[in-house]
Scaffold this motif. Structure first.
Motif, mmCIF file in Angstrom:
data_model
loop_
_atom_site.group_PDB
_atom_site.id
_atom_site.type_symbol
_atom_site.label_atom_id
_atom_site.label_comp_id
_atom_site.label_asym_id
_atom_site.label_seq_id
_atom_site.Cartn_x
_atom_site.Cartn_y
_atom_site.Cartn_z
ATOM 1 N N CYS A 38 0.825 -1.205 0.000
ATOM 2 C CA CYS A 38 0.000 0.000 0.000
ATOM 3 C C CYS A 38 0.864 1.262 0.000
ATOM 4 O O CYS A 38 0.507 2.272 -0.595
ATOM 5 N N ASP A 82 -11.702 -2.254 0.367
ATOM 6 C CA ASP A 82 -10.978 -2.678 1.561
ATOM 7 C C ASP A 82 -11.724 -3.874 2.125
ATOM 8 O O ASP A 82 -12.847 -3.741 2.611
ATOM 9 N N GLU A 120 -1.800 0.985 7.867
ATOM 10 C CA GLU A 120 -2.163 1.148 6.451
ATOM 11 C C GLU A 120 -0.968 0.917 5.523
ATOM 12 O O GLU A 120 -1.064 0.204 4.527
ATOM 13 N N ILE A 131 -7.823 -4.508 -0.783
ATOM 14 C CA ILE A 131 -6.822 -4.206 0.234
ATOM 15 C C ILE A 131 -6.862 -5.321 1.293
ATOM 16 O O ILE A 131 -7.926 -5.634 1.835
#
Lengths: 119, 745
Positions: free
Chosen positions: B632, B658, B671, B690
């Motif tokens: 990420c 997500d 994150e 994600i």
């Protein structure tokens, strides 16, 4: 007693087997005349029941070959036929068929016809 | 399941195969291949369907198949010409046979007139009438059909049926004395009939005595195996019989003998002829308990008066004949070898009966598949247990495990191959569908099929029929234009739908393509907005608009047609295909046509996946849908005006999902330490998932969530990992579609 059944229809083969096994016969199966001849090469049977309309080798040819093979001149061969007309039956007889069974067959009738042609 | 149900199941299985085969044969015949082989094959198939139908008493089917078969027989013999009209009639008749079979299977009654028109045409053709105005059907088609059911032992006795013509002879049964003269021809022996057996049959009717009347008997060396050296005089004393019953005994030898039957008054005594009679009273044939006190010198040729033989002695007299037959049979020069010229046309050796294939109950195969699945899991679990320490210490064990892994993989492939079947079984139903659709819509449509021999897992094939039917209907109804419109657009009046199957990597692609007008995107978008499938302000690419036809409750036909229905078609396609782990994509070119692609897994059971973690829970993502993965921290995120998060990849904006948020969990991962898994759903539409952690790749066995729990949006199923934990399989396509809908809401 061993019976060879020759028919290209699985349904008919299954019904024959059921009826014959219930009557205490041993059943061998073939799906066309050629397979039937192959079975007869290696197996001893007491009677043959064969359909007429089959792929690869039809019943008429099959009977002719059986009779001509020299081994099975006294083997009873019953023709299994739906034909109501005499024509197919006569062809089958001409080729060397011993008798016939009309489809759809009644189980008792089937057994009694077999007993009619077998010692 | 009773035996009868078993037989019926076998019969309907067989019918499906035969009907599929008939479709193919007729397609070829329609294309001009009108050889004897094809006609024979078609005749046989209809004949088989009729034969089985008779056994189960499906009289409508029997009647129609009989008429059809008669026509085919006439065509086969050349008594009826195979004109285009006859071919078209046959193809229609084939569809009607299929209707009758379906009606018999479902137990639903058909319109009593179903097929009547075609049947009447068969009659006319067989009678040699050219016009269609035939009145009365041919007599032989009106056969009274009496079904004879298989007696399965537990039922009431079958009614007596008049199966023999002799029964029709109106002889009053009577007690009496019968004299039968029986002179066999040589042909009787050649057909393996045996006088002894006939006498045995006669003895069932009553008391018999049999007298051999010798003719000329040659020296033994000149004996012919089938020679006729005597005739027989039989007397029969019986109660309640008629001539018909006696003739029935000789039914099989009619024409192979001379026979006279005469009734000589009531219960005559056996020795009224004055012959030296010793009668054998035969009551039970199986126990040869005959009177042993018989005339000893049987069948002496020179004796002026014939002797009466006992039943057992008859056997003795006949045996030498049989032996002689065998002796001749053994002589090589008399052995004819006809096999080489047999009608089979197959070269080479004869295949031994029944070794080429076996029929196995699918349940048994499924058990093996499941066990192999479990084996795969166990094997991967074992492999996971190996840490470096163990590897160093137990090298032999490690090697063994490697071999096990390889063998397991091989076993898995082999088992899957057992379940694989050509898609032909589904494809072959489509020509009829297209013909019907063309008829209903007054369009001219040709169906082309490619790659029918491509093999897929049987379960997938079974699930394929409905979606494919809907897709073809859609193409015929909405895709292909009317002949007028086509002509106006400068196209051939005949529209073409192409149905193809091919293997592409680990997938099977099934493509339905038409050369019609293409999807009317404006109209699709209008309807989608109207029905709230798409938000009013949402901008969609052409490609995205095309996919909308699969959205639930969507229909573009302005008038509901009775063909594609009320838009319940295409979303069913999507859900059915998703159920079997596949995906659907549609691509349309205005004015040129529409192409719908089904992407299906080769097998249902095993999936190559990437194992990831989301909020400490394991999830797996099908490897086939993953394009790339990245951290990420290195990804380029942004937001669109609606507030939705997007990922920019090589100039393309990709919707972000997500997984933790999507599945309503809290991710504790930082994150920047999380990962993006960029996936491609069908139609190269991408979605970025994600996840917290990427663990690795492995194979998993898919377990259905619907069967064990319930359907969950965004989840395609579950699996058990090597360590025994359950992981859910992410449904990439489902997540993406759901996201569109969510945005729209």
């Amino acid at each position: 007693m061993r019976v060879l059944t020759v028919d290209d229809s699985r349904t008919i083969l299954a019904m024959l087997r059921h009826t014959l096994v219930n009557a205490g016969f041993e059943v061998l199966q073939a799906e066309d005349g050629k397979q039937g001849l192959d079975v007869l090469k290696t197996e001893d049977v007491d009677v043959v029941i064969t359909d007429i309309n089959m792929p690869v080798m039809d019943g008429i040819e099959f009977i002719k070959h059986v009779r001509a093979s020299g081994q099975h001149q006294s083997l009873p061969i019953l023709i299994l036929t739906t034909e109501t007309s005499q024509e197919k039956r006569d062809q089958g007889k001409q080729a060397g068929g011993t008798g016939w069974i009309v489809k759809p067959f009644d189980p008792d009738k089937l057994i009694s016809v077999i007993q009619k042609v077998v010692h | 399941m009773s035996d009868l149900d078993d037989f019926k199941a076998t019969y309907f299985d067989e019918c499906s195969e035969l009907l599929n085969d008939l479709e193919e044969q007729f397609s070829a015949i329609e294309d001009g291949e009108r050889g004897a082989d094809r006609l024979n094959a078609v005749f046989r198939a209809i004949h088989s369907i009729k034969g089985g139908a008779g056994a189960f008493g499906f009289s409508g089917l029997v009647g129609f198949a009989h008429a059809f078969e008669t026509l085919l027989d006439y065509v086969r013999d050349g008594r009826v010409d195979l004109t285009d009209e006859v071919v078209a009639l046959c193809i229609r008749a084939n569809d009607i046979v299929a209707d009758f079979v379906a009606a018999a299977r479902e137990g639903t009654p058909l319109d009593p007139d179903h097929g009547a028109e075609e049947k009447a045409r068969f009659d006319a053709l067989c009678r040699g009438e050219d016009d269609d105005m035939s009145g009365e059907p041919m007599e032989e088609f009106d056969i009274e059909f009496v079904p004879v059911m298989v007696n399965l032992g537990q039922d009431e006795p079958e009614p007596e049926l008049a199966t023999d013509t002799f029964d029709a002879i109106p002889f009053e049964p009577a007690d009496g004395h019968w004299e039968i003269h029986f002179a066999p021809h040589s042909a009787l022996y050649a057909r393996a009939n045996d006088p002894l057996l006939l006498f045995r049959e006669l003895a069932v009717l009553g008391e018999i005595s049999v007298k051999a009347v010798p003719g000329f008997v040659p020296p033994l060396a000149d004996f012919e195996p089938f020679g006729v050296y005597c005739t027989w005089e039989i007397t029969l004393n019986a109660k309640g019989i008629n001539e018909g019953m006696i003739r029935e005994v000789f039914e099989f030898v009619e024409g192979d003998c001379d026979i006279t039957i005469a009734q000589c008054g009531p219960t005559a005594v056996l020795d009224e002829a004055g012959a030296p009679v010793v009668a054998s009273h035969i009551t039970d044939l199986d126990e040869n308990d005959f009177d042993a006190d018989m005339v000893a010198e049987a069948a002496k040729p020179a004796e002026p008066e014939a002797e009466v033989l006992s039943f057992s002695e008859l056997a003795e007299t006949i045996k030498p004949t049989a032996a002689a037959r065998a002796a001749v049979a053994a002589q090589p020069e008399k052995v004819i070898q006809p096999l080489a010229e047999s009608g089979g046309g197959e070269e080479g050796g004869h295949r031994p009966a029944g070794v080429q294939s076996i029929r196995v109950d699918l349940d048994k195969v499924d058990r093996v598949v499941n066990m192999v699945g479990e084996l795969v899991i166990t094997q991967s679990m074992l492999t996971q247990q190996l840490d470096d320490n163990l590897r160093a210490r137990y090298q032999e064990l490690v090697r063994g495990l490697e071999v096990l892994a390889q063998t397991t993989r091989g076993l898995q492939d082999a088992v899957m191959a057992i379940r694989a079947q050509p898609v032909k079984s589904v494809f072959s139903r489509m020509p009829r569908l297209v013909r019907e659709l063309a008829g209903k819509t007054n369009k001219k449509i040709r169906l082309e099929m490619i790659g029918e021999n491509t093999e897929i897992d049987k379960t997938i094939i079974e699930q394929l029929s409905d979606p494919l039917t809907h897709m073809i209907r859609n193409s015929a109804d909405h895709g292909v234009e009317t002949p007028e419109k086509r002509a106006a657009a400068g196209k051939s009046e005949h529209g073409t739908i192409t149905l193809s199957a091919e293997q592409a990597g680990g997938n099977i692609l099934i493509i339905v393509e038409d050369d019609g007008a293409g999807i009317n995107r404006e109209r699709v978008l209008d309807v989608a907005r109207e029905r709230g499938v798409v938000a009013p302000e949402q901008q969609l690419t052409e490609e995205q608009i095309d996919q909308l036809i699969f959205a639930p409750g969507f229909s573009t036909a302005s008038a509901v047609s009775d063909i594609s229905g009320r838009g319940v078609g295409m979303d069913v396609v999507l859900s059915n295909i998703k159920k079997i782990g596949g995906s659907v994509h549609v691509r349309s070119r205005t004015g040129l046509g529409t192409r719908m692609t089904l992407r299906l897994p080769l097998t249902l059971a095993v999936l190559d996946v990437m194992l990831v973690k989301v909020a400490n829970n394991p999830y797996v993502i099908p490897l086939s849908s993953i394009v790339e993965t990245m951290q990420c921290s290195r990804a380029d995120f942004g937001r669109v005006p609606s507030g939705a998060r997007v990922l920019q990849v090589r100039g393309e904006y990709v919707q972000v999902v997500d997984l933790a948020a999507r599945f309503e969990m809290q991710s504790e991962a930082d994150e920047k330490n999380r990962f993006v898994v960029l996936c491609e759903a069908e139609g190269s539409v991408k979605v970025a998932l994600i996840v917290d952690e990427i663990i690795g790749q492995q194979q998993v066995v898919i377990k259905s969530l619907e069967e064990n729990f319930e359907r969950i949006e965004g989840i395609a199923g579950g699996t058990i990992l090597g360590d025994g934990n359950v992981a859910l399989i992410v449904d990439v396509q489902g997540l993406k579609t759901a996201a569109i809908h969510k945005n729209a809401a």
